[in-house]
Scaffold this motif. Structure first.
Motif, short mmCIF file in Angstrom:
data_model
loop_
_atom_site.label_atom_id
_atom_site.label_comp_id
_atom_site.label_asym_id
_atom_site.label_seq_id
_atom_site.Cartn_x
_atom_site.Cartn_y
_atom_site.Cartn_z
N VAL A 70 0.83 -1.20 0.00
CA VAL A 70 0.00 0.00 0.00
C VAL A 70 0.86 1.25 0.00
O VAL A 70 0.57 2.22 -0.71
CB VAL A 70 -0.95 -0.01 1.21
CG1 VAL A 70 -1.70 1.32 1.31
CG2 VAL A 70 -1.93 -1.17 1.11
N GLY A 71 1.92 1.25 0.80
CA GLY A 71 2.75 2.44 0.93
C GLY A 71 2.14 3.44 1.89
O GLY A 71 1.25 3.11 2.70
N LEU A 72 2.56 4.70 1.79
CA LEU A 72 2.15 5.73 2.74
C LEU A 72 0.89 6.49 2.31
O LEU A 72 0.33 7.25 3.10
CB LEU A 72 3.29 6.73 2.95
CG LEU A 72 4.56 6.17 3.58
CD1 LEU A 72 5.64 7.24 3.63
CD2 LEU A 72 4.28 5.62 4.97
N GLY A 73 0.47 6.29 1.07
CA GLY A 73 -0.67 7.06 0.58
C GLY A 73 -1.77 6.19 0.02
O GLY A 73 -2.34 5.36 0.73
N MET A 74 -2.04 6.37 -1.28
CA MET A 74 -3.12 5.64 -1.94
C MET A 74 -2.55 4.61 -2.90
O MET A 74 -1.58 4.87 -3.60
CB MET A 74 -4.04 6.60 -2.69
CG MET A 74 -5.22 5.92 -3.38
SD MET A 74 -6.44 7.09 -4.04
CE MET A 74 -7.26 7.57 -2.52
#
Length: 400
Positions: free
Chosen positions: A188-192
């Motif tokens: 997912v990572g830190l955002g969208m």
């Protein structure tokens, strides 16, 4: 001058608890709209204290797991500069910040509006509010419907109802994703994180509380949740059945964002919009802001920004009306108040129509037969146009 009595009808005014925690996903607040409203309200520093600029980054995957764009590493470059300056904030944090800025007693909780009725006082019409608990509040010079998609104030101004957008699916939340599945968290990572297939998507977004909210959306009928054969009362089985029916071609990581989500979070969620260009004839003493005026599907990411821009411009109009009346010693305010609201509405109609057109454009990109490739090509084209405009400005040569 007798000050006008103004009522704002909120969409969650019937909450039994002021700080209700089930508010949905993260929001990106834009520099030219919501952030301006926060600055004028004296709340910008508080916003920046909880905002997450790192949450602006975007990833786009194909259903097979192939990564098309990752703004955190530079793969596929970034979106145009117009997407910068939009830090994320959790809905609950924004809501709490706004509520805490008000004087105690400003919001009346547990008051579900039933009807708004017109009465006459002298030569002027005022409005009485009737609530589900049998109580009544009387003689409001202005009633502002800020009560969301299924507004009870809107029918007094417009016969138009929100229309089904053609998009339906499920909304889920995976709490504490770092502990549940570190690999999934990294994906997912830190955002969208968007996994875009042919007209079928899994849209995931990290929130500041450590959860990830995901949306399994696609082009379906409005009554899909009732007719699809999935037993939503058994969420663990419903998630598996949902994935088996619609996501067989998606990789396991993308499916796990739904499969490993909290069972109690599974909610079927059809998307609704008011028609592009929705407006109403001006009626003294009544107006709408936010979703009540122009509900949009979330795919352009503008809903909260348009709503806060509405609130900002309506407030400016009302303050200007107050100042004019005070300077001219006007004893009755109704005509000036009506003109102030009319000014707000006319500008809002133009602004909302442009945002609604953008929303439909992005809806068609999210749910495109070519999946994420169409979205990436759109960003590349926009970036190329932006660079061309910048070069033209630098050389002074107008674009043809």
């Amino acid at each position: 001058m007798t000050p006008p009595k103004i009522a704002i009808i909120g969409g969650k005014s019937s909450d039994s608890l002021a700080y209700w925690k089930h508010q949905g996903g993260s929001l990106d607040l834009h520099e030219g709209s919501a952030q301006v409203a926060l600055r004028e309200a004296g709340l910008f520093d508080q916003f920046m204290a909880v905002a997450r600029p790192e949450g602006e980054v975007l990833k786009i995957y194909e259903p097979n797991g192939n990564l098309l764009l990752d703004e955190s590493t530079g793969q596929g470059e970034r979106r145009p500069d117009s997407f910068n300056g939009r830090p994320e904030v959790d809905r609950v944090q924004l809501r709490d910040m706004l509520i805490d800025s008000l004087s105690p007693g400003t919001i009346h909780w547990g008051r579900k509006l039933s009807t708004v009725k017109t009465t006459a006082v002298g030569l002027d019409s005022v409005y009485d509010l009737h609530f589900a608990d049998g109580t009544t509040e009387t003689e409001f010079s202005l009633v502002v419907g800020a009560d969301g998609t299924w507004s009870r104030v809107r029918p007094l101004l417009s016969d138009t109802r929100p229309q089904f957008s053609g998009i339906n699916g499920v909304d889920v939340k995976l709490s504490n994703i770092d502990a549940v599945d570190a690999k999934l968290s990294k994906r997912v990572g830190l955002g969208m994180c968007l996994t875009l297939g042919s007209n079928t998507t899994i849209l995931s977004q990290r929130n500041g509380d450590g959860c990830v909210r995901s949306y399994g959306f696609m082009r379906l009928t409005e009554d899909w949740a009732r007719t699809c054969g999935i037993d939503w009362s058994r969420p663990a089985e419903a998630k598996k059945q949902f994935l088996d029916l619609y996501y067989r071609d998606f990789d396991q990581d993308s499916k796990d964002l739904i499969l490993k989500a909290d069972d109690e979070s599974v909610i079927p969620r059809p998307m609704y919009m008011l028609p592009v260009g929705h407006k109403w004839p001006h009626r003294a003493g009544l107006t709408l802001i936010g979703d009540a005026a122009h509900v949009m599907a979330p795919f352009a990411g503008v809903g909260v920004n348009v709503a806060m821009e509405d609130a900002l411009h309506l407030a400016r109009s009302l303050v200007a009306c107050r100042d004019v009346c005070a300077k001219t010693a006007v004893k009755t305010h109704e005509r000036h108040l009506s003109n102030a609201v009319r000014d707000y509405e006319e500008a809002m109609f133009v602004r909302a129509e442009a945002y609604a057109k953008d929303t439909w454009m992005y809806l068609d990109l999210f749910f495109h037969e070519r999946g994420g490739h169409a979205m990436c090509e759109h960003f590349a084209n926009e970036k190329q146009q932006q660079q061309g405009q910048q070069q033209g400005q630098q050389t002074g040569v107008p674009e043809m």
